[in-house]
Design an enzyme around this catalytic site. Structure first.
Site, PDB file in Angstrom:
ATOM      1  N   GLY A 150      39.362   5.881  13.755  1.00 31.35           N
ATOM      2  CA  GLY A 150      40.518   6.712  14.098  1.00 31.35           C
ATOM      3  C   GLY A 150      41.458   6.892  12.917  1.00 31.35           C
ATOM      4  N   LYS A 185      50.033  -0.548  27.163  1.00 33.34           N
ATOM      5  CA  LYS A 185      50.605  -1.158  25.958  1.00 33.34           C
ATOM      6  C   LYS A 185      51.593  -2.262  26.321  1.00 33.34           C
ATOM      7  CE  LYS A 185      48.536   0.988  22.573  1.00 33.34           C
ATOM      8  NZ  LYS A 185      47.755   0.238  21.565  1.00 33.34           N
ATOM      9  N   THR A 222      37.516   9.062  20.591  1.00 32.69           N
ATOM     10  CA  THR A 222      38.464   9.911  19.854  1.00 32.69           C
ATOM     11  C   THR A 222      38.339   9.732  18.344  1.00 32.69           C
ATOM     12  OG1 THR A 222      40.189   8.223  20.073  1.00 32.69           O
ATOM     13  CG2 THR A 222      40.175   9.963  21.734  1.00 32.69           C
ATOM     14  N   ASP A 258      32.268  -0.280  22.667  1.00 26.24           N
ATOM     15  CA  ASP A 258      33.453  -0.096  23.494  1.00 26.24           C
ATOM     16  C   ASP A 258      34.038  -1.472  23.799  1.00 26.24           C
ATOM     17  OD1 ASP A 258      35.324   0.307  25.452  1.00 26.24           O
ATOM     18  OD2 ASP A 258      34.098   1.701  26.619  1.00 26.24           O
ATOM     19  N   LYS A 274      40.527 -16.264  19.953  1.00 30.05           N
ATOM     20  CA  LYS A 274      40.650 -17.680  20.314  1.00 30.05           C
ATOM     21  C   LYS A 274      39.375 -18.433  19.932  1.00 30.05           C
ATOM     22  CE  LYS A 274      41.256 -19.987  24.747  1.00 30.05           C
ATOM     23  NZ  LYS A 274      39.988 -19.742  25.375  1.00 30.05           N
ATOM     24  N   TYR A 278      49.228   5.000  29.273  1.00 34.69           N
ATOM     25  CA  TYR A 278      49.341   4.460  27.909  1.00 34.69           C
ATOM     26  C   TYR A 278      50.471   3.440  27.844  1.00 34.69           C
ATOM     27  CZ  TYR A 278      49.815   4.621  22.757  1.00 34.69           C
ATOM     28  OH  TYR A 278      49.876   4.323  21.420  1.00 34.69           O
ATOM     29  N   GLY A 310      40.229 -13.172  23.567  1.00 35.26           N
ATOM     30  CA  GLY A 310      39.218 -14.212  23.777  1.00 35.26           C
ATOM     31  C   GLY A 310      38.415 -14.449  22.512  1.00 35.26           C
ATOM     32  N   THR A 312      53.671   8.306  13.620  1.00 40.43           N
ATOM     33  CA  THR A 312      53.138   8.195  12.265  1.00 40.43           C
ATOM     34  C   THR A 312      52.270   9.418  11.983  1.00 40.43           C
ATOM     35  OG1 THR A 312      53.168   5.796  12.469  1.00 40.43           O
ATOM     36  CG2 THR A 312      51.794   6.691  10.729  1.00 40.43           C
ATOM     37  N   ASP A 338      34.327   0.833  16.909  1.00 43.24           N
ATOM     38  CA  ASP A 338      34.887   2.031  17.546  1.00 43.24           C
ATOM     39  C   ASP A 338      33.876   2.541  18.565  1.00 43.24           C
ATOM     40  OD1 ASP A 338      36.084   4.723  17.940  1.00 43.24           O
ATOM     41  OD2 ASP A 338      37.232   4.206  16.156  1.00 43.24           O
TER      42      ASP A 338
END
Ligand code: UDP
Length: 328
Positions: free
Chosen positions: A11, A150, A36, A57, A106, A146, A103, A176, A32
């Site tokens: 991306g 987030k 997109t 994914d 960690k 979204y 995970g 950005t 990725d």
């Protein structure tokens, strides 16, 4: 050699981060699912021994061989048009995807930085937005997929930090821009530049009085690198406080492209924030960071990139081909 996993590697932001970490001497693993992202953004890295790409994914179980020092989680659709087109994936990558990566971090003892967003502030009642403002978000609106993903991402990241002692960093990224933005992702800058290059009128949503503050991508990347290497687990705003209204921004793009396009007005999308400007005092103080590239210079560089695109790309006829890449 330190190893870094970067999600969303193909991306806009992910690809610039791959370049930066590779240049800084890291072994870079890019990941990725290419919903997109575009492999063209990282094409030059494919020939490098210290770059690997996983077509995966991250909403599904993530596995990486060997040791890992850092994870930068930049996978997510990030434009209002994408949230409408792929709302479930947007929710899943921010929630399930983040959980999988935490995970992994960690298990490997890696430090993880997540790309959060100014969208956690929603349509803000406080201006400029500082990190201690909790936001004004509509959970059930179109942007909710979204924003809430987030916000959940920040919550689960802090939980792993507090409960498991994981080293985590949270960057709240404001608007950005720069080379490699997707021309058709609906964001205002590629929309305006694409329209000017195709000879179309520029579409201003609402009356154009809403404001944004645009940060050039190189500045953003520098801020991310500094935050990663800091010892600060609480969220830090990364953005450029130079605020401008969307109608003034349209005028700047018309001047920049030297076209004589007109502007046309369309409906303001639901829950479109009226104003946005980062309070970056924390980044200045903790990271000794502030943006260096002003909008005139950043727009010049970005325009040069869009001008270099082919006619097919400009008219959204370019299809991603995988044959020339070695994809794991
Ligand atoms: N916008 C616009 N015309 C466009 C695309 C966007 O006027 O063709 C507006 C949009 O309504 C918003 C601002 O520009 O107020 C920034 O939109 P973008 O999607 O780039 O980012 P975000 O809203 O997430 O900050």
């Amino acid at each position: 050699m330190k190893k870094v996993l970067i999600t969303g590697a193909a991306g806009f932001l992910g690809s610039h981060l791959c370049d930066r970490f590779f240049k800084d001497g890291y072994h870079v693993i890019g990941m990725d699912n290419l919903i997109t992202g575009n492999l063209k953004n990282i094409e030059p890295l494919f020939k490098e021994e210290h770059f690997e790409f996983y077509h995966h994914d991250i909403s599904k179980y993530v596995s990486v061989l060997g040791e890992l020092d850092y994870i930068l989680h930049f996978a997510s659709p990030a434009s209002p048009i994408d949230y409408l087109k792929i709302p479930i994936q947007t929710l899943k990558v921010g929630s399930l995807g983040t959980h999988n990566l935490l995970g992994l971090a960690k298990a490997k003892g890696a430090r993880m930085l997540i790309a959060s967003t100014s969208e956690v502030y929603g349509d803000p009642n406080v201006h400029p937005q500082s990190e201690d403002y909790w936001g004004n978000v509509n959970p059930v609106g179109p942007r909710g997929v979204y924003d809430e993903a987030k916000r959940f991402q920040e919550a689960i990241t802090m939980a792993y930090h507090r409960y498991h002692g994981l080293e985590t960093r949270i960057a709240r990224i404001f608007n950005t821009y720069g080379p490699r933005m997707r021309l058709n992702d609906g964001r205002v800058l590629p929309a305006f530049i694409g329209q000017a290059l195709r000879g179309e009128d520029l579409t201003i949503f609402g009356d154009g009085s809403q404001t944004r503050s645009f940060c050039y991508v190189d500045d953003l990347v520098e801020g991310i690198v500094r935050l990663l290497h800091s010892d600060h687990a609480a969220p830090v705003n990364i953005g450029n406080p130079d605020e401008i209204s969307i109608s003034d921004f349209a005028e700047e793009i018309i001047k920049l492209t030297g076209t004589d396009q007109k502007v046309m007005y369309q409906d303001l999308p639901t829950d479109d924030p009226k104003q946005r400007q980062p309070d970056i005092r924390k980044a200045i103080e903790l990271l000794n960071w502030k943006p260096q590239v002003d909008r005139a210079e950043g727009l010049k560089r970005t325009y040069a990139y869009f001008k270099s695109l082919s006619q097919d790309e400009l008219h959204h006829k370019e299809h991603q081909t995988f044959e020339k890449y070695i994809v794991r």
